[in-house]
Design a protein around this motif. Structure first.
Motif, PDB file in Angstrom:
ATOM      1  N   GLN A 341     -47.675 -18.994  -5.859  1.00  0.00           N
ATOM      2  CA  GLN A 341     -46.772 -19.761  -4.482  1.00  0.00           C
ATOM      3  C   GLN A 341     -47.649 -20.100  -3.616  1.00  0.00           C
ATOM      4  OE1 GLN A 341     -43.201 -16.727  -3.936  1.00  0.00           O
ATOM      5  NE2 GLN A 341     -43.804 -18.460  -5.625  1.00  0.00           N
ATOM      6  N   PHE A 342     -47.356 -21.581  -3.263  1.00  0.00           N
ATOM      7  CA  PHE A 342     -48.108 -21.922  -2.940  1.00  0.00           C
ATOM      8  C   PHE A 342     -47.449 -21.928  -1.340  1.00  0.00           C
ATOM      9  CE2 PHE A 342     -51.306 -23.606  -6.420  1.00  0.00           C
ATOM     10  CZ  PHE A 342     -52.588 -23.699  -5.281  1.00  0.00           C
ATOM     11  N   SER A 343     -48.295 -22.468  -0.211  1.00  0.00           N
ATOM     12  CA  SER A 343     -47.497 -22.802   1.055  1.00  0.00           C
ATOM     13  C   SER A 343     -48.205 -24.147   0.811  1.00  0.00           C
ATOM     14  CB  SER A 343     -48.342 -22.462   2.104  1.00  0.00           C
ATOM     15  OG  SER A 343     -49.042 -21.908   2.290  1.00  0.00           O
ATOM     16  N   LEU A 344     -47.001 -24.880   1.622  1.00  0.00           N
ATOM     17  CA  LEU A 344     -47.161 -25.954   2.017  1.00  0.00           C
ATOM     18  C   LEU A 344     -48.203 -26.819   1.885  1.00  0.00           C
ATOM     19  CD1 LEU A 344     -43.984 -27.628   2.584  1.00  0.00           C
ATOM     20  CD2 LEU A 344     -44.699 -27.948   0.410  1.00  0.00           C
ATOM     21  N   PRO A 345     -49.077 -25.691   3.131  1.00  0.00           N
ATOM     22  CA  PRO A 345     -50.262 -26.529   3.957  1.00  0.00           C
ATOM     23  C   PRO A 345     -51.421 -26.531   3.113  1.00  0.00           C
ATOM     24  CG  PRO A 345     -49.225 -25.470   5.487  1.00  0.00           C
ATOM     25  CD  PRO A 345     -47.833 -25.185   4.613  1.00  0.00           C
ATOM     26  N   THR A 346     -51.583 -25.038   2.561  1.00  0.00           N
ATOM     27  CA  THR A 346     -52.532 -25.006   1.307  1.00  0.00           C
ATOM     28  C   THR A 346     -51.978 -25.911   0.382  1.00  0.00           C
ATOM     29  OG1 THR A 346     -52.517 -22.731   2.338  1.00  0.00           O
ATOM     30  CG2 THR A 346     -52.874 -22.585   0.194  1.00  0.00           C
ATOM     31  N   TRP A 347     -51.220 -26.138   0.241  1.00  0.00           N
ATOM     32  CA  TRP A 347     -51.044 -27.449  -1.524  1.00  0.00           C
ATOM     33  C   TRP A 347     -51.758 -28.528  -0.875  1.00  0.00           C
ATOM     34  CZ3 TRP A 347     -49.989 -27.575  -6.491  1.00  0.00           C
ATOM     35  CH2 TRP A 347     -49.578 -28.227  -6.914  1.00  0.00           C
ATOM     36  N   GLN A 348     -51.267 -28.894  -0.101  1.00  0.00           N
ATOM     37  CA  GLN A 348     -52.055 -30.141   0.533  1.00  0.00           C
ATOM     38  C   GLN A 348     -52.844 -29.932   0.711  1.00  0.00           C
ATOM     39  OE1 GLN A 348     -49.051 -31.134   3.930  1.00  0.00           O
ATOM     40  NE2 GLN A 348     -47.343 -30.979   2.425  1.00  0.00           N
ATOM     41  N   SER A 349     -53.817 -29.095   1.269  1.00  0.00           N
ATOM     42  CA  SER A 349     -54.723 -29.046   1.199  1.00  0.00           C
ATOM     43  C   SER A 349     -56.277 -29.573   0.423  1.00  0.00           C
ATOM     44  CB  SER A 349     -55.389 -27.160   2.057  1.00  0.00           C
ATOM     45  OG  SER A 349     -55.781 -26.913   1.436  1.00  0.00           O
ATOM     46  N   VAL A 350     -55.143 -28.938  -0.938  1.00  0.00           N
ATOM     47  CA  VAL A 350     -56.462 -29.031  -2.323  1.00  0.00           C
ATOM     48  C   VAL A 350     -55.614 -30.497  -2.878  1.00  0.00           C
ATOM     49  CG1 VAL A 350     -56.839 -26.702  -2.590  1.00  0.00           C
ATOM     50  CG2 VAL A 350     -54.054 -27.781  -3.192  1.00  0.00           C
ATOM     51  N   GLY A 351     -55.153 -30.940  -2.262  1.00  0.00           N
ATOM     52  CA  GLY A 351     -54.656 -32.548  -2.866  1.00  0.00           C
ATOM     53  C   GLY A 351     -53.516 -32.543  -3.180  1.00  0.00           C
ATOM     54  N   GLY A 352     -52.593 -31.289  -3.052  1.00  0.00           N
ATOM     55  CA  GLY A 352     -51.320 -31.473  -3.598  1.00  0.00           C
ATOM     56  C   GLY A 352     -49.590 -32.347  -2.959  1.00  0.00           C
ATOM     57  N   THR A 353     -49.471 -32.932  -3.465  1.00  0.00           N
ATOM     58  CA  THR A 353     -48.279 -34.259  -2.678  1.00  0.00           C
ATOM     59  C   THR A 353     -47.298 -34.217  -3.695  1.00  0.00           C
ATOM     60  OG1 THR A 353     -48.164 -35.481  -4.625  1.00  0.00           O
ATOM     61  CG2 THR A 353     -50.051 -35.913  -2.517  1.00  0.00           C
ATOM     62  N   GLY A 354     -45.949 -33.704  -2.023  1.00  0.00           N
ATOM     63  CA  GLY A 354     -44.487 -32.910  -2.657  1.00  0.00           C
ATOM     64  C   GLY A 354     -44.432 -31.687  -2.618  1.00  0.00           C
ATOM     65  N   LEU A 355     -43.419 -31.055  -2.967  1.00  0.00           N
ATOM     66  CA  LEU A 355     -43.554 -29.307  -3.910  1.00  0.00           C
ATOM     67  C   LEU A 355     -44.367 -28.970  -4.769  1.00  0.00           C
ATOM     68  CD1 LEU A 355     -40.087 -28.508  -1.894  1.00  0.00           C
ATOM     69  CD2 LEU A 355     -41.819 -28.363  -1.339  1.00  0.00           C
ATOM     70  N   PRO A 356     -44.916 -28.211  -4.108  1.00  0.00           N
ATOM     71  CA  PRO A 356     -45.690 -27.455  -4.970  1.00  0.00           C
ATOM     72  C   PRO A 356     -44.787 -27.011  -6.161  1.00  0.00           C
ATOM     73  CG  PRO A 356     -46.067 -26.274  -3.001  1.00  0.00           C
ATOM     74  CD  PRO A 356     -45.308 -27.102  -3.499  1.00  0.00           C
ATOM     75  N   SER A 357     -43.561 -26.932  -6.731  1.00  0.00           N
ATOM     76  CA  SER A 357     -42.351 -26.320  -7.543  1.00  0.00           C
ATOM     77  C   SER A 357     -42.167 -27.070  -8.571  1.00  0.00           C
ATOM     78  CB  SER A 357     -40.828 -25.439  -7.147  1.00  0.00           C
ATOM     79  OG  SER A 357     -40.604 -25.813  -6.100  1.00  0.00           O
ATOM     80  N   ASP A 358     -42.335 -28.651  -8.238  1.00  0.00           N
ATOM     81  CA  ASP A 358     -41.926 -29.807  -8.612  1.00  0.00           C
ATOM     82  C   ASP A 358     -43.087 -30.234  -9.291  1.00  0.00           C
ATOM     83  OD1 ASP A 358     -39.315 -29.603  -7.264  1.00  0.00           O
ATOM     84  OD2 ASP A 358     -40.370 -31.083  -6.511  1.00  0.00           O
ATOM     85  N   ALA A 359     -44.581 -30.031  -9.068  1.00  0.00           N
ATOM     86  CA  ALA A 359     -45.702 -29.967 -10.179  1.00  0.00           C
ATOM     87  C   ALA A 359     -45.675 -29.988 -11.835  1.00  0.00           C
ATOM     88  CB  ALA A 359     -46.751 -29.936  -9.359  1.00  0.00           C
ATOM     89  N   SER A 360     -46.560 -29.934 -12.137  1.00  0.00           N
ATOM     90  CA  SER A 360     -46.621 -29.603 -14.002  1.00  0.00           C
ATOM     91  C   SER A 360     -47.551 -27.880 -13.514  1.00  0.00           C
ATOM     92  CB  SER A 360     -46.854 -30.741 -14.899  1.00  0.00           C
ATOM     93  OG  SER A 360     -48.692 -30.702 -14.690  1.00  0.00           O
ATOM     94  N   ALA A 361     -46.853 -27.135 -14.672  1.00  0.00           N
ATOM     95  CA  ALA A 361     -47.761 -26.405 -14.941  1.00  0.00           C
ATOM     96  C   ALA A 361     -49.753 -25.857 -14.925  1.00  0.00           C
ATOM     97  CB  ALA A 361     -47.695 -25.320 -16.064  1.00  0.00           C
ATOM     98  N   GLU A 362     -49.900 -27.220 -15.544  1.00  0.00           N
ATOM     99  CA  GLU A 362     -51.573 -27.471 -15.546  1.00  0.00           C
ATOM    100  C   GLU A 362     -51.617 -27.742 -14.078  1.00  0.00           C
ATOM    101  OE1 GLU A 362     -48.316 -29.037 -18.159  1.00  0.00           O
ATOM    102  OE2 GLU A 362     -48.853 -27.775 -19.584  1.00  0.00           O
ATOM    103  N   GLU A 363     -51.248 -29.401 -13.743  1.00  0.00           N
ATOM    104  CA  GLU A 363     -51.715 -29.589 -12.678  1.00  0.00           C
ATOM    105  C   GLU A 363     -51.848 -28.622 -11.644  1.00  0.00           C
ATOM    106  OE1 GLU A 363     -50.344 -32.026  -8.380  1.00  0.00           O
ATOM    107  OE2 GLU A 363     -48.980 -32.172 -10.197  1.00  0.00           O
TER     108      GLU A 363
END
Length: 389
Positions: A341-363
């Motif tokens: 349950q990442f918010s987009l700002p938090t996800w992006q703060s740890v280097g994530g791109t796009g939507l967290p729900s589109d990333a793999s479970a490992e990422e």
């Protein structure tokens, strides 16, 4: 058979009468008892009496003459026994002379005769299309008439006593009662022009967008949203009357306006702070476990690392299960995504791109570990429930 004289005929009669009476003595005329014929628009009657002029004879007969009427001989001229006084009643006509509208008085018996007598290069008038009486003839007969309708010009030869309806029929043109039919005279040529008139109602609809209203809900947790009322666009319907002549709009009038107000879109947003899970109660360790307990306590004092020093994968699986049911593609529409349950700002703060729900479970697990190492377990409400905080 009685023949109605034209203007030329009337003038000729007046001239002949004048010549007949020119040689009579004034004293004899003044004292003579006379018998004359009065002809008014083709209807004749005899009148007798002591009178001298044509005007006196008309007064004796009770005939009133208008300022525009034609009288022959003239009202102030003398008449003799057996003379005929001719009266042609003038009729007013609405005409257009060189682009200006005016009223013309005429005693002519044909429409083309009315227009051709006007002192203008171009003149026109509404064509006579009577449904209750005989139409005024278009001409004396033998004239070529141009019929213009629907962008096409058709030439026909008019016969004597033929009115507008007969001319249109010859040209194969049908005109409805509301179509405008005009008779034009330009340079001595006669034209019958048909302008198509269309009248009716039209309706137009304009959409009115709805507004969105946000309301705070102190009973719902912060970060949650709920649609309280769906928005519905309104509308404004305008009914109008419209008239067109040959496709050109000449009249537009609004008849009625109906308005349906839009329905506001209402969304409630939670403002209640998330509750922290209670600290788990410590259970006394047995003597046999004292060494491991001491080791665990030692680890706990180092910022929570003891909680993940055991089966790390199992702990992350438990958090994911608590937060999202363990589903990496979770997207509930409340602004939080994925297993953790990442918010987009938090996800992006740890280097994530796009939507967290589109990333793999490992990422997602990798970036969750990065967030935990940087900010601790307090980023997840479920960490409180699991006793990690």
């Amino acid at each position: 058979m009685s023949v109605k004289p034209t203007r030329t005929t009337v003038i000729s009669v007046a001239t002949a009468t004048t010549l007949l009476v020119a040689g009579a003595a004034a004293a004899t005329i003044g004292t003579s008892y006379r018998h004359v014929t009065i002809e008014v628009d083709g209807v004749s009657r005899d009148v007798s009496g002591f009178f001298t002029t044509a005007g006196d004879a008309l007064n004796t007969a009770g005939v009133s003459v208008g300022a525009h009427d034609l009288v022959a001989p003239a009202a102030d001229q003398t008449v003799s026994n057996g003379d005929t006084v001719v009266v042609r009643t003038a009729t007013p006509y609405d005409v257009t002379v060189d682009g200006s509208q005016t009223v013309a008085w005429s005693t002519a018996s044909t429409a083309s005769g009315i227009l051709s007598a006007l002192p203008a290069q171009t003149s026109s008038m509404a064509a006579d299309r009577s449904f209750v009486r005989a139409e005024m003839p278009l001409g004396e007969g033998g004239e070529t008439v141009h019929v213009v309708a629907d962008g096409t010009t058709t030439d026909v030869v008019a016969s004597a006593d033929e009115g507008t309806s007969a001319i249109l029929e010859k040209a194969g043109v049908t005109a409805s009662p509301i179509d405008r039919v005009t008779l034009e005279n330009s340079g001595g040529e006669t034209t019958v022009r048909v302008a198509r008139v269309v009248r009716g109602k039209s309706s137009t609809t304009t959409e009115i967008p709805f507004e969105t209203e946000e309301r705070e809900d102190p009973e719902a947790e912060e970060g949650t949203e709920k649609v309280v009322q769906e928005g519905v666009a309104g509308s404004e319907v305008t009914e109008s009357y419209q008239e067109t002549i040959d496709g050109n709009v000449t009249v537009t009038a609004v008849l009625a306006t109906t308005r349906t107000e839009p329905t506001t879109h209402i969304v409630s947003k939670g403002t209640k702070e998330k509750k922290k899970a209670e600290e788990p109660k410590e259970t006394p360790a047995s003597s046999s476990d004292s060494s491991s307990s001491d080791s665990s306590s030692s680890g706990s004092s180092s910022g929570g690392s003891a909680a993940v020093s055991g089966d790390d994968a199992a702990i992350w699986a438990a958090i994911a299960q608590c937060e999202s049911g363990g589903n990496p593609s979770t997207n509930t529409g409340n602004g939080y995504y994925g297993m953790y349950q990442f918010s987009l700002p938090t996800w992006q703060s740890v280097g994530g791109t796009g939507l967290p729900s589109d990333a793999s479970a490992e990422e997602q697990t990798m970036r969750a570990r990065m967030l935990q190492q940087r900010a601790g377990w307090g980023q997840w409400g479920c960490a409180y429930k699991l006793g990690l905080v």
